[in-house]
Write an enzyme that holds these catalytic residues in place. Structure first.
Site, PDB file in Angstrom:
ATOM      1  CG  ASP A  74      82.080 -37.126 -50.793  1.00 27.92           C
ATOM      2  OD1 ASP A  74      81.391 -37.626 -49.882  1.00 27.92           O
ATOM      3  OD2 ASP A  74      83.320 -37.205 -50.832  1.00 27.92           O
ATOM      4  CG  HIS A 219      81.206 -37.295 -56.257  1.00 27.84           C
ATOM      5  ND1 HIS A 219      81.917 -38.453 -56.467  1.00 27.84           N
ATOM      6  CD2 HIS A 219      81.979 -36.487 -55.471  1.00 27.84           C
ATOM      7  CE1 HIS A 219      83.096 -38.348 -55.853  1.00 27.84           C
ATOM      8  NE2 HIS A 219      83.152 -37.180 -55.243  1.00 27.84           N
TER       9      HIS A 219
END
Length: 263
Positions: A74, A219
């Site tokens: 993400d 991430h």
């Protein structure tokens, strides 16, 4: 697809209050928690549907037989993403990237192109990481439209998947996602890499939570994450897992717009 949708309760639906002094970047990744009920569809249920062929740059994987798991990232691209792509290429592992527009797609367009060219699934994490359940419908549309337009322009492929910031979603988000041809993808594994820069801890958390059909949330904007990825891949392969993109995880079924997917 109501017949495929199950209601899943996750403990603690209220999200942690983030104080103003915390970094805005940290706020990107607050985990999906809560006592609210979110209707979700499991990958195994989707695979009962006839649809997509499951083809990918790294070969066809039948997750009805293989022990599949999806690696997702993400809030990129970032300065760490090029190294991540090198690792994924070396390990022959496909991933799904849920990208942010402002300060990310706009700053690293060449990395977005590379993600698509190297066989990864490129998807939306909205334009500016606004919490979709807190904004007006027209703002939700704008957050999704701008990101889709930017990805389409760079890759020639309009996203069909999106991940709502902080995993927060509701009926309005579902309806607008359906209108825009987007499915929502949540996760089953989180290393909470927004709270640590220790690759060993990130590695440990992922392995502790991983299971068949899992969707791993990481991430590539945080410094400790990318160094943890090679060990995560090697350890999960040793356990018999096969890495796939989210669409491959669902194949031969296909994600339906407006539906929320989570193992």
């Amino acid at each position: 697809m109501p017949s495929l949708t199950t209601k899943t309760k996750r403990p603690g639906a209220r999200f942690r209050t983030v104080t103003p002094v915390l970094s805005a970047v940290v706020a990107l990744a607050l985990p999906l928690t809560g006592c609210t009920t979110v209707p979700t569809t499991a990958p195994s249920a989707v695979r009962a549907q006839p649809a997509a062929d499951g083809q990918g740059r790294f070969g066809t994987v039948d997750c009805r037989k293989a022990k599949c798991i999806a690696l997702t990232f993400d809030a990129g691209p970032s300065e760490h993403s090029a190294r991540l792509l090198d690792i994924l290429k070396e390990k022959q592992v496909p991933a799904t990237f849920f990208l942010l527009g402002k300060r990310h797609i706009a700053k690293y367009p060449e990395l977005v192109k590379r993600m698509a060219d190297e066989g990864h699934e490129v998807a939306s994490h909205t334009w500016d990481h606004k919490i979709l359940t807190r904004i007006k419908p027209e703002q939700i549309r704008e957050e999704l439209r701008k990101t889709n337009d930017a990805i389409d322009k760079l890759t020639g492929h309009r996203p069909t998947l999106m991940r709502p910031p902080q995993g927060r979603t509701n009926d309005t988000v579902h309806r607008i996602s359906r209108e825009m041809g987007l499915s929502e993808v949540l996760w089953s594994v989180t290393a909470k890499d927004y709270r640590t820069s220790d690759p060993k801890l990130i590695h440990k958390r992922v392995l502790q939570q991983s299971s068949r059909d899992g969707i791993i949330l990481l991430h590539d904007i945080y410094p400790g994450t990318v160094p943890a990825v090679p060990g995560i891949i090697d350890a999960l392969k040793e356990r018999g897992y096969v890495f796939v993109t989210v669409p491959q995880l669902l194949a031969p079924g296909k994600a339906e717009p407006g539906t929320v997917y989570r193992p």
